[in-house]
Design an enzyme around this catalytic site. Structure first.
Site, PDB file in Angstrom:
ATOM      1  N   ASN A  32       0.888  -1.183  -0.054  1.00 15.88           N
ATOM      2  CA  ASN A  32       0.155   0.024   0.019  1.00 15.88           C
ATOM      3  C   ASN A  32       1.081   1.261  -0.080  1.00 15.88           C
ATOM      4  O   ASN A  32       1.654   1.240   0.978  1.00 15.88           O
ATOM      5  CB  ASN A  32      -0.811  -0.050   1.206  1.00 15.88           C
ATOM      6  CG  ASN A  32      -2.034   0.812   1.328  1.00 15.88           C
ATOM      7  OD1 ASN A  32      -2.469   0.828   2.444  1.00 15.88           O
ATOM      8  ND2 ASN A  32      -2.334   1.508   0.289  1.00 15.88           N
ATOM      9  N   GLN A  56      -2.459   6.731  -1.411  1.00 11.23           N
ATOM     10  CA  GLN A  56      -2.717   7.657  -0.618  1.00 11.23           C
ATOM     11  C   GLN A  56      -1.568   8.953  -0.592  1.00 11.23           C
ATOM     12  O   GLN A  56      -0.280   8.291  -0.479  1.00 11.23           O
ATOM     13  CB  GLN A  56      -3.045   7.389   0.772  1.00 11.23           C
ATOM     14  CG  GLN A  56      -4.536   6.767   1.143  1.00 11.23           C
ATOM     15  CD  GLN A  56      -4.484   5.352   0.574  1.00 11.23           C
ATOM     16  OE1 GLN A  56      -3.781   4.497   0.954  1.00 11.23           O
ATOM     17  NE2 GLN A  56      -5.868   4.870   0.093  1.00 11.23           N
ATOM     18  N   CYS A 114      -5.932   5.687   8.316  1.00 10.88           N
ATOM     19  CA  CYS A 114      -5.085   4.894   7.469  1.00 10.88           C
ATOM     20  C   CYS A 114      -4.203   4.219   8.230  1.00 10.88           C
ATOM     21  O   CYS A 114      -3.159   4.806   8.833  1.00 10.88           O
ATOM     22  CB  CYS A 114      -4.396   5.652   6.206  1.00 10.88           C
ATOM     23  SG  CYS A 114      -3.531   4.765   5.097  1.00 10.88           S
ATOM     24  N   ASN A 160     -12.911   4.977   9.795  1.00 12.41           N
ATOM     25  CA  ASN A 160     -13.132   5.028   8.277  1.00 12.41           C
ATOM     26  C   ASN A 160     -14.050   3.797   8.107  1.00 12.41           C
ATOM     27  O   ASN A 160     -14.123   2.845   8.892  1.00 12.41           O
ATOM     28  CB  ASN A 160     -11.841   5.132   7.326  1.00 12.41           C
ATOM     29  CG  ASN A 160     -10.958   3.865   7.375  1.00 12.41           C
ATOM     30  OD1 ASN A 160     -11.165   2.982   8.442  1.00 12.41           O
ATOM     31  ND2 ASN A 160     -10.245   3.587   6.507  1.00 12.41           N
ATOM     32  N   ASN A 177     -15.056   1.468   1.937  1.00 13.96           N
ATOM     33  CA  ASN A 177     -14.222   0.280   1.508  1.00 13.96           C
ATOM     34  C   ASN A 177     -14.645  -1.044   1.636  1.00 13.96           C
ATOM     35  O   ASN A 177     -15.135  -1.379   2.506  1.00 13.96           O
ATOM     36  CB  ASN A 177     -12.971   0.535   2.613  1.00 13.96           C
ATOM     37  CG  ASN A 177     -12.185   1.927   2.746  1.00 13.96           C
ATOM     38  OD1 ASN A 177     -11.491   2.231   1.755  1.00 13.96           O
ATOM     39  ND2 ASN A 177     -12.382   2.596   3.870  1.00 13.96           N
ATOM     40  N   GLU A 186     -10.407  -0.293  -2.117  1.00 12.94           N
ATOM     41  CA  GLU A 186     -10.551   1.003  -1.202  1.00 12.94           C
ATOM     42  C   GLU A 186     -11.309   1.901  -1.827  1.00 12.94           C
ATOM     43  O   GLU A 186     -11.124   2.522  -2.969  1.00 12.94           O
ATOM     44  CB  GLU A 186      -8.789   1.589  -0.968  1.00 12.94           C
ATOM     45  CG  GLU A 186      -8.196   0.471   0.137  1.00 12.94           C
ATOM     46  CD  GLU A 186      -6.913   1.264   0.432  1.00 12.94           C
ATOM     47  OE1 GLU A 186      -7.190   2.342   0.776  1.00 12.94           O
ATOM     48  OE2 GLU A 186      -5.882   0.820   0.871  1.00 12.94           O
TER      49      GLU A 186
END
Ligand code: API
Length: 276
Positions: free
Chosen positions: A13, A46, A75, A159, A192, A210
């Site tokens: 990621n 991101q 995150c 999130n 997500n 995501e």
């Protein structure tokens, strides 16, 4: 405007990490999309801004922007790369750091073996906290996706996450159903979408589509959400290895209102400057 940045990843990621303490950074959503673009810009899932805190009980603030330019609450893989970044850039000598995020304080810790463990806080299940449209809180929900009824778990790690059980992540409809779930009207802030295959009670395989980035090689909060869902369904033990396309994350959760712990790798890829 020239901006120094560090390209990093946590289990694949990937992030553009920017010190916004020692340089003035004002980025529009369009500029973030440009930086994140894998052809016209640097490329990342991101972009993370490292800032001074706005609250007394925090050492730093970090802001998270998806590749589509949207600012988000949390995150998990980014939190690990954040800790590595502030140490590598001598912004702190602390090993345990209180980090202000849009969804509250998280406490990542740099372990002696170089891995980073993050207290991601407790999961939240009330539909209003996710947010998710439902008449009441439930263990699972039925979601109509393109005329098919899918069974999901819905929860927040700061999130929003929808988690589905699949027999085999390699054949799961991640890019098709994931894209439809992301924008499903019952998730007013989008969501997500995690596709979880239970290998045994302490091991899952996971793919995540995501919000704001599409399928990534790993998703830290997605791994937390999947393990919390699996434990809540009685299918997993307290500590679980999560195998993703980008690497392995370790998640543990004691249930109820206890925090979820995320541990995993961080990698510095390169340092550079971008002209905007
Ligand atoms: N796409 C997520 C943010 C990044 C989360 C992920 N990269 C992680 O490691 O938790 C969202 O819109 O909520």
């Amino acid at each position: 405007m020239n901006i120094k940045f560090t390209k990093m990843h946590g289990a694949g990621n990937d992030f553009v990490v920017i010190d916004a303490i020692n340089q003035t950074v004002n980025l529009s959503a369009e500029q973030i999309r440009h930086i994140a673009d894998r052809h016209m810009g640097v490329g990342c899932d991101q972009l993370l801004l490292v800032e001074r805190p706005t609250r007394d009980d925090a050492d730093f603030r970090y802001r998270i922007f998806n590749a589509d330019g949207s600012e988000v609450e949390q995150c998990g893989n980014g939190a690990r790369c954040f800790v590595r970044f502030v140490h590598d850039h001598s912004l702190t000598q602390q090993h345990e750091i209180r980090v202000e995020t849009a969804s509250g304080i998280i406490v990542p810790k740099l372990e002696n073996d170089g891995r980073v463990t993050v207290n991601m806080g407790a999961p939240r299940f009330e539909p209003v906290d996710i947010p998710f449209v439902a008449t009441e809180r439930a263990l699972t929900y039925t979601l109509d996706v393109a005329g098919k009824d899918l069974t999901i778990c819905a929860l927040s790690m700061g999130n929003p996450h929808a988690v589905l059980l699949v027999d085999d992540v390699d054949t799961a409809p991640v890019t098709t159903s994931g894209a439809l779930i992301e924008i499903h009207p019952r998730f007013p802030n989008r969501v997500n979408a995690g596709f979880m295959q239970i290998v045994d009670r302490s091991h899952i395989r996971l793919r995540v589509f995501e919000r704001g980035a599409g399928e990534t090689l790993a998703c830290g909060t997605g791994a937390c959400a999947a393990v919390v869902a699996g434990i809540s369904l009685g299918l997993l033990d307290q500590q679980v290895e999560v195998s993703t396309h980008g690497g392995t994350l370790t998640i543990s959760w004691g249930g109820g209102n206890t925090p979820v712990w995320l541990t995993g790798p961080t990698v510095n890829v390169f340092e550079a400057e971008i002209s905007l």
